[in-house]
Design a protein around this motif. Structure first.
Motif, mmCIF file in Angstrom:
data_model
loop_
_atom_site.group_PDB
_atom_site.id
_atom_site.type_symbol
_atom_site.label_atom_id
_atom_site.label_comp_id
_atom_site.label_asym_id
_atom_site.label_seq_id
_atom_site.Cartn_x
_atom_site.Cartn_y
_atom_site.Cartn_z
ATOM 1 N N ARG A 146 0.822 -1.220 0.000
ATOM 2 C CA ARG A 146 0.000 0.000 0.000
ATOM 3 C C ARG A 146 0.851 1.262 0.000
ATOM 4 O O ARG A 146 0.355 2.343 -0.340
ATOM 5 C CB ARG A 146 -0.945 -0.004 1.202
ATOM 6 N N ALA A 147 2.129 1.155 0.377
ATOM 7 C CA ALA A 147 3.018 2.328 0.411
ATOM 8 C C ALA A 147 4.411 1.891 -0.008
ATOM 9 O O ALA A 147 5.296 1.704 0.837
ATOM 10 C CB ALA A 147 3.036 2.934 1.814
ATOM 11 N N PRO A 148 4.651 1.700 -1.318
ATOM 12 C CA PRO A 148 5.918 1.121 -1.799
ATOM 13 C C PRO A 148 7.161 1.909 -1.421
ATOM 14 O O PRO A 148 8.247 1.338 -1.367
ATOM 15 C CB PRO A 148 5.731 1.095 -3.324
ATOM 16 N N GLY A 149 7.043 3.197 -1.150
ATOM 17 C CA GLY A 149 8.224 4.004 -0.857
ATOM 18 C C GLY A 149 8.711 3.909 0.576
ATOM 19 O O GLY A 149 9.726 4.526 0.931
ATOM 20 N N THR A 150 8.037 3.136 1.429
ATOM 21 C CA THR A 150 8.419 3.029 2.839
ATOM 22 C C THR A 150 9.779 2.348 2.974
ATOM 23 O O THR A 150 10.020 1.298 2.376
ATOM 24 C CB THR A 150 7.373 2.233 3.621
ATOM 25 N N LEU A 151 10.668 2.955 3.767
ATOM 26 C CA LEU A 151 11.985 2.371 4.014
ATOM 27 C C LEU A 151 11.926 1.521 5.273
ATOM 28 O O LEU A 151 11.533 2.005 6.346
ATOM 29 C CB LEU A 151 13.041 3.466 4.179
ATOM 30 N N VAL A 152 12.309 0.249 5.154
ATOM 31 C CA VAL A 152 12.288 -0.674 6.290
ATOM 32 C C VAL A 152 13.715 -1.143 6.564
ATOM 33 O O VAL A 152 14.400 -1.643 5.670
ATOM 34 C CB VAL A 152 11.388 -1.886 6.019
ATOM 35 N N VAL A 153 14.158 -0.975 7.802
ATOM 36 C CA VAL A 153 15.511 -1.356 8.225
ATOM 37 C C VAL A 153 15.383 -2.277 9.433
ATOM 38 O O VAL A 153 14.625 -1.992 10.364
ATOM 39 C CB VAL A 153 16.358 -0.125 8.587
ATOM 40 N N ILE A 154 16.105 -3.382 9.413
ATOM 41 C CA ILE A 154 16.073 -4.339 10.521
ATOM 42 C C ILE A 154 17.446 -4.389 11.183
ATOM 43 O O ILE A 154 18.463 -4.556 10.516
ATOM 44 C CB ILE A 154 15.668 -5.739 10.030
ATOM 45 N N ASP A 210 25.315 5.513 11.404
ATOM 46 C CA ASP A 210 25.833 5.920 10.089
ATOM 47 C C ASP A 210 25.289 5.007 8.995
ATOM 48 O O ASP A 210 24.943 5.469 7.895
ATOM 49 C CB ASP A 210 27.361 5.891 10.094
ATOM 50 N N VAL A 211 25.219 3.690 9.282
ATOM 51 C CA VAL A 211 24.653 2.759 8.299
ATOM 52 C C VAL A 211 23.188 3.096 8.049
ATOM 53 O O VAL A 211 22.729 3.173 6.897
ATOM 54 C CB VAL A 211 24.806 1.305 8.771
ATOM 55 N N LEU A 212 22.437 3.312 9.126
ATOM 56 C CA LEU A 212 21.021 3.658 8.979
ATOM 57 C C LEU A 212 20.846 4.933 8.162
ATOM 58 O O LEU A 212 20.016 4.996 7.239
ATOM 59 C CB LEU A 212 20.392 3.829 10.363
ATOM 60 N N LEU A 213 21.632 5.958 8.474
ATOM 61 C CA LEU A 213 21.483 7.246 7.784
ATOM 62 C C LEU A 213 21.907 7.137 6.322
ATOM 63 O O LEU A 213 21.359 7.835 5.466
ATOM 64 C CB LEU A 213 22.296 8.316 8.512
ATOM 65 N N ASN A 214 22.858 6.265 6.029
ATOM 66 C CA ASN A 214 23.205 6.034 4.626
ATOM 67 C C ASN A 214 22.047 5.374 3.880
ATOM 68 O O ASN A 214 21.850 5.610 2.690
ATOM 69 C CB ASN A 214 24.462 5.167 4.523
ATOM 70 N N TYR A 215 21.295 4.525 4.580
ATOM 71 C CA TYR A 215 20.104 3.940 3.961
ATOM 72 C C TYR A 215 19.035 5.006 3.722
ATOM 73 O O TYR A 215 18.367 5.018 2.687
ATOM 74 C CB TYR A 215 19.527 2.847 4.858
ATOM 75 N N VAL A 216 18.866 5.890 4.701
ATOM 76 C CA VAL A 216 17.827 6.922 4.590
ATOM 77 C C VAL A 216 18.199 7.958 3.539
ATOM 78 O O VAL A 216 17.346 8.414 2.759
ATOM 79 C CB VAL A 216 17.602 7.602 5.962
ATOM 80 N N CYS A 217 19.481 8.320 3.514
ATOM 81 C CA CYS A 217 19.953 9.367 2.591
ATOM 82 C C CYS A 217 21.108 8.848 1.755
ATOM 83 O O CYS A 217 22.270 9.227 1.980
ATOM 84 C CB CYS A 217 20.399 10.602 3.382
ATOM 85 N N PRO A 218 20.842 7.966 0.798
ATOM 86 C CA PRO A 218 21.940 7.449 -0.026
ATOM 87 C C PRO A 218 22.550 8.552 -0.873
ATOM 88 O O PRO A 218 21.856 9.471 -1.325
ATOM 89 C CB PRO A 218 21.248 6.394 -0.895
#
Length: 599
Positions: A511-519, A586-594
């Motif tokens: 329903r929201a393809p642009g959602t970023l999911v990080v585990i 830093d890894v998370l933020l690289n995912y959020v802002c590549p």
């Protein structure tokens, strides 16, 4: 009696006995009138309480917090006498939860097979400590390359490990839990090695060579194969070794009972709190005087003791056979030379071939550099973090290891102001807002089993249900961390929980393809005998392997906390030190802002 006679006229005053008796009689009549008034007030109050007992139940918790805390302490001191007795088999939980489909059962069988762990021969007789794996007598050797003892960037280093017992005799079977690391304190570099069990007392530790310069091999025995066998038995037979409790209250009447995911139903009646949407089971023993709908909270009850024999306890000795490094036969240090020239057309990639146990990244100059195309950009300024998270809603769900990320962000970014929601700091819900950059940061703990401090039952939420309530979209970030509280349960319980979360994530992405999911994955921690029986790294490793397998192929990103804690030189901790958390962020933020690729 003397006081009564004195009051009612048996006293004499200076004006004579008659006057004294008259005065005493008057006083007595007055006291009798007061007694009637007091009795009337007490009866009226009692009748009012009975008529309004449900109103009393809804008083604000803060108003009666002192009474509640006293009751909780009193009930906690007696709760251990009512602990259930479990049958020593793995079938008592089988009927709980929704019946899995044939496809789910097939997946479960595959996952359990994938984490099968070798161990002592099943037919072998009980052995003494002297016959178990001893890290002091064990050793490893660095194998030479084809060119002798010369190593180049991009090649693979192999260490050959042989395990001996306390008598110095070589072991003939596998199952020891080993950790391997290649590191360079001079360069701030480190990478986790991949350990291969040859199931005959020999092991190989494989390391990709990812930097030029000095490197040192470190191999540690976390548990002997015999200790792992004990841990496996405890996981399957004693999921009650961490137990929980709930307080039930109606008016001023309260009771505390034992709760858990698996409770024998043949001992006393149960209250069934199975989640209506996911079918996740949870039970409490029914209070003797109150109904099941008077439950007001959830809390950790405690840890069961004396679960292993004195002989088994010898397998869990700090400094003897828990996380003890092995000696090197010969040198444990190498010097990595620059990469050799490769023939034309041959790949020059330094990245090792990926599989579930291969390294996901490495440290260099104290910075984590993940494989798989993710940039290694560092976010050292709070302004850079705030700009990256601008216009984002970040939802953190899970245990205390992801709550640590919430605490990091509100400390590192001054503009993120935490709202006081009057909720417990350890469990939340927590919320912070940066109105300048339009950032909303939220944290909520996952549903039971949860070993935090007391949680109001109305605040217990399952992650899958929370995900179903999200709108999602390009400005939504979802971060999940769920592992530490499942180590005492059979792996099937964890698989079921992750399956519900995975299905909810699929619905969210549809329903929201642009959602970023990080585990965020599991991480290593400090161990002693007591912690090993409940939260051993062996339990965490098994859960970590299941976690990564279940989300493989789904559009989610992983912060590999396991390898980030394994490759780092700092001691292991359930809540990793700040320098490791900073690298995780830093890894998370690289995912959020590549970083945008340059044309």
């Amino acid at each position: 009696m003397k006081w009564c006679r004195h009051c009612c006229g048996d006293s004499e005053s200076e004006t004579g006995p008659d006057h004294g008796r008259q005065k005493g009689a008057t006083m007595c009549r007055n006291l009798s009138n007061y007694a009637l008034v007091f009795l009337f007030i007490a009866l009226s109050g009692f009748i009012f309480l009975l008529c309004n007992i449900h109103t009393v139940e809804n008083w604000n918790c803060h108003t009666i917090s002192a009474l509640y805390q006293l009751q909780s302490r009193i009930h906690s001191s007696f709760i251990s006498v009512n602990l259930p007795t479990f049958n020593h088999n793995r079938t008592f939980c089988a009927h709980l939860g929704q019946k899995p489909s044939a496809e789910d059962e097939l997946e479960e069988r595959y996952l359990l097979d994938s984490i099968t762990w070798p161990g002592p021969p099943p037919s072998s007789p009980p052995i003494s400590l002297r016959q178990t794996s001893d890290p002091v007598h064990s050793l490893f050797t660095l194998l030479p390359t084809e060119g002798g003892r010369v190593w180049h960037l991009g090649e693979e280093l192999e260490a050959f490990v042989q395990i001996h017992d306390f008598q110095g005799r070589p072991k003939r079977y596998g199952g020891d839990f080993l950790l391997a690391r290649l590191h360079s304190p001079e360069l701030g570099a480190g990478v986790a090695g991949m350990v291969v069990d040859h199931k005959n007392g020999f092991y190989s530790a494989l390391f990709p060579l990812l930097w030029v310069g000095p490197a040192q091999v470190e191999i540690t025995m976390v548990h002997s194969s015999e200790a792992v066998a004990v841990l496996r038995r405890l996981r399957e037979e004693r999921p009650d070794r961490v137990f929980f409790k709930s307080l039930f209250r109606l008016g001023f009447l309260s009771e505390t009972t034992v709760c858990n995911m698996c409770l024998p139903s043949d001992q006393q009646p149960l209250c069934n709190y199975t989640d209506l949407y996911t079918g996740e089971p949870w039970y409490c023993y029914k209070p003797k005087m109150l109904s099941c709908d008077t439950r007001i909270n959830h809390a950790k009850g405690g840890y069961l003791k004396h679960l292993i024999t004195n002989k088994e306890a010898l397998l869990f000795q700090s400094g003897v056979n828990i996380k003890v490094p092995l000696r090197a036969s010969g040198t444990d240090r190498i010097n990595v030379l620059p990469q050799k020239d490769k023939p034309e057309g041959e790949s020059s990639s330094m990245k090792p071939e990926r599989n579930q146990l291969a390294p996901s990244g490495f440290y260099y100059e104290h910075s984590w550099r993940p494989f798989g195309g993710a940039a290694a950009r560092q976010f050292n300024e709070s302004s850079a973090v705030a700009e990256c998270l601008r216009n984002k809603v970040i939802n953190l769900y899970g245990d205390s290891t992801v709550r640590q990320w919430f605490e990091y962000l509100i400390t590192f970014v001054p503009e993120l102001k935490e709202f006081n929601l009057h909720s417990p700091k350890k469990v939340g819900p927590l919320m912070a807002v940066d109105s300048t950059h339009n950032i909303l940061l939220k944290y909520r703990c996952h549903g039971p089993p949860i070993r935090f401090t007391t949680v109001m039952s109305s605040e217990l939420r399952y992650i899958s249900n929370e995900l179903d309530g999200l709108s999602g979209g390009p400005n939504t970030v979802v971060v999940l961390s769920i592992w530490a509280h499942f180590s005492t349960f059979p792996v099937e319980v964890y698989i079921r929980r992750l399956r519900h979360i995975r299905r909810a994530l699929v619905r969210l992405m549809e329903r929201a393809p642009g959602t970023l999911v990080v585990i965020r994955s599991a991480n290593l921690q400090a161990l002693d005998q007591e912690v090993s029986l409940y939260n051993s790294d062996w339990y965490s490793l098994q859960l970590d392997m299941v976690l990564k397998a279940m989300f493989k192929g789904l559009n989610v990103l992983i912060v590999d906390a396991w390898q980030m804690s394994s490759a780092h030189h700092l001691p292991h901790a359930l809540h990793p030190p700040q320098v490791i958390v900073k690298n995780m962020m830093d890894v998370l933020l690289n995912y959020v802002c590549p970083e945008k690729k340059k044309s």
